[in-house]
Scaffold this active site. Structure first.
Site, PDB file in Angstrom:
ATOM      1  N   CYS A  81       0.824  -1.204   0.000  1.00 16.13           N
ATOM      2  CA  CYS A  81       0.000   0.000   0.000  1.00 16.13           C
ATOM      3  C   CYS A  81       0.864   1.262   0.000  1.00 16.13           C
ATOM      4  O   CYS A  81       1.493   1.588  -0.997  1.00 16.13           O
ATOM      5  CB  CYS A  81      -0.968  -0.062   1.189  1.00 16.13           C
ATOM      6  N   HIS A  82       0.918   1.987   1.104  1.00 16.96           N
ATOM      7  CA  HIS A  82       1.752   3.188   1.219  1.00 16.96           C
ATOM      8  C   HIS A  82       3.165   2.859   1.695  1.00 16.96           C
ATOM      9  O   HIS A  82       3.994   3.755   1.833  1.00 16.96           O
ATOM     10  CB  HIS A  82       1.107   4.199   2.179  1.00 16.96           C
TER      11      HIS A  82
END
Length: 171
Positions: free
Chosen positions: A104-105
């Protein structure tokens, strides 16, 4: 033989992006060590579904003590990349070609460490352009494995593929 996995984590991590892979790593016999600024601190996921007690302070660990690095997503990686100690820590794993798992991030920490140039990777939709500017070839797929070292995924739905490929690299 189980591997020792450094897991950099702070408040506002994406709950399942930590809990599901950590569970899979532990079930496969690996040790997951959580690292933040403060040992013993409890950090809470952004959905308030998970609270994690931190095993070690970044000041008390060396990247050479670990076999792999795990960077869960959420807002945690963005906070950690503002601290040069975490940036240097992550950079070590990429430079030494040790396994790195970022979902994800999570790749935000690798962007700041300037370690994505020439690599294939993926990440959450909103950071894909940042990854491109950092020199990565971004593939919008559930999991991307680069050079038998870097495993990246986009979002919680990708966790089964992320876990499968991360565990493959730990064999």
């Amino acid at each position: 033989m189980g591997k020792k996995i450094a897991t950099v984590l702070t408040d506002m991590f994406e709950d399942v992006e930590y809990t599901d892979p950590a569970k899979a790593f532990k079930e496969a016999g690996h040790e997951v060590v959580t690292i933040e600024k403060e040992k013993g601190k409890e950090v809470t996921g952004k959905n308030k579904e998970a609270t994690v007690k931190i095993d070690a302070s970044i000041d008390d660990v060396k990247p050479t003590d670990f076999d792999a690095l795990f960077i869960p997503g959420g807002f945690s990686p963005d906070q950690l990349r503002a601290d040069e100690r975490f940036v240097k820590f992550a950079k070590h794993f990429m430079d030494e070609k040790k396994p790195v798992f970022a979902i994800c991030h999570g790749p935000q920490l690798l962007i700041t460490a300037k370690t994505l140039e020439g690599r294939k990777a993926t990440g959450f939709t909103s950071i894909q352009v940042d990854m491109e500017y950092a020199g990565a070839t971004v593939e919008d797929k559930e999991v991307v494995v680069c050079q038998d070292q870097l495993v990246t995924s986009r979002q919680p739905d990708d966790i089964p593929a992320f876990n499968r490929e991360a565990l493959n690299l730990l064999k």
